[in-house]
Design a protein around this motif. Structure first.
Motif, PDB file in Angstrom:
ATOM      1  N   LEU A  12      14.353 -34.641   9.659  1.00  0.00           N
ATOM      2  CA  LEU A  12      13.616 -34.368  10.888  1.00  0.00           C
ATOM      3  C   LEU A  12      12.351 -33.558  10.605  1.00  0.00           C
ATOM      4  N   PHE A  13      12.475 -32.524   9.781  1.00  0.00           N
ATOM      5  CA  PHE A  13      11.312 -31.701   9.471  1.00  0.00           C
ATOM      6  C   PHE A  13      10.273 -32.487   8.684  1.00  0.00           C
ATOM      7  N   TYR A  18       5.054 -35.064   8.574  1.00  0.00           N
ATOM      8  CA  TYR A  18       4.264 -36.266   8.301  1.00  0.00           C
ATOM      9  C   TYR A  18       3.474 -36.695   9.543  1.00  0.00           C
ATOM     10  N   LEU A  19       4.129 -36.670  10.695  1.00  0.00           N
ATOM     11  CA  LEU A  19       3.445 -37.076  11.921  1.00  0.00           C
ATOM     12  C   LEU A  19       2.367 -36.071  12.343  1.00  0.00           C
ATOM     13  N   LEU A  20       2.559 -34.797  12.018  1.00  0.00           N
ATOM     14  CA  LEU A  20       1.538 -33.804  12.346  1.00  0.00           C
ATOM     15  C   LEU A  20       0.255 -34.008  11.546  1.00  0.00           C
ATOM     16  N   VAL A  29       2.132 -34.947  18.812  1.00  0.00           N
ATOM     17  CA  VAL A  29       3.124 -34.442  19.766  1.00  0.00           C
ATOM     18  C   VAL A  29       4.524 -34.864  19.328  1.00  0.00           C
ATOM     19  N   ALA A  30       4.666 -36.097  18.850  1.00  0.00           N
ATOM     20  CA  ALA A  30       5.968 -36.557  18.350  1.00  0.00           C
ATOM     21  C   ALA A  30       6.409 -35.725  17.147  1.00  0.00           C
ATOM     22  N   GLY A  31       5.469 -35.344  16.285  1.00  0.00           N
ATOM     23  CA  GLY A  31       5.802 -34.488  15.144  1.00  0.00           C
ATOM     24  C   GLY A  31       6.289 -33.119  15.579  1.00  0.00           C
ATOM     25  N   ILE A  32       5.657 -32.561  16.594  1.00  0.00           N
ATOM     26  CA  ILE A  32       6.096 -31.266  17.126  1.00  0.00           C
ATOM     27  C   ILE A  32       7.493 -31.393  17.714  1.00  0.00           C
TER      28      ILE A  32
END
Length: 147
Positions: A12-13, A18-20, A29-32
């Motif tokens: 998850l982290f 990666y998304l951030l 936002v999905a990464g957060i």
């Protein structure tokens, strides 16, 4: 069992980090969101112990700690509120600027700032001219008081 929670938290982290790094606001936002969920999984993994609920426990029975569950619930609520706020801000940015890409938003902001510069310069000149007029208007008053 703890290894499974540790792997889930790591995945998850990692996915959230990666998304951030992406340049799209929605993916950020999905990464957060994923990193927030990683915190919840970590809290639950840290409190893995078998035991009864902390209500009406007889002496000598093993009791599970309810605090990590309460912290996880609080983290979920705060994470939901944060994501809702971020999605509202991203939606407004997309409606106004018609893009969710950071590079395009930065270029649009630079163009907008460049367009505002002549107006700012005119405002500064107007303020400076007004300040000079005020100074000119105050000098005769001072002379009248002195004379």
């Amino acid at each position: 069992m703890i290894l499974a929670f540790a792997l889930a938290a790591a995945v998850l982290f990692g996915a959230g980090a990666y998304l951030l790094q992406k340049r799209d606001l929605i993916r950020m936002v999905a990464g957060i969101m994923l990193i927030s969920q990683c915190a919840v999984v970590t809290l639950l993994a840290a409190s893995l112990s078998r035991g009864q609920a902390a209500i009406a426990v007889s002496p000598g029975d093993e009791v599970s700690d309810p605090l990590p569950q309460a912290l996880a619930l609080t983290a979920l609520v705060i994470g939901l509120a944060t994501v809702a706020l971020l999605l509202a801000l991203v939606h407004r940015a997309i409606v106004v600027f018609r893009t969710a890409e950071q590079d395009e938003l930065a270029a649009t902001e630079t163009e907008h700032e460049a367009g505002l510069e002549p107006e700012r310069r005119a405002d500064r000149e107007e303020v400076e001219a007004g300040a000079e007029d005020d100074l000119d208007g105050e000098r005769p008053v001072e002379n009248e008081r002195a004379g």
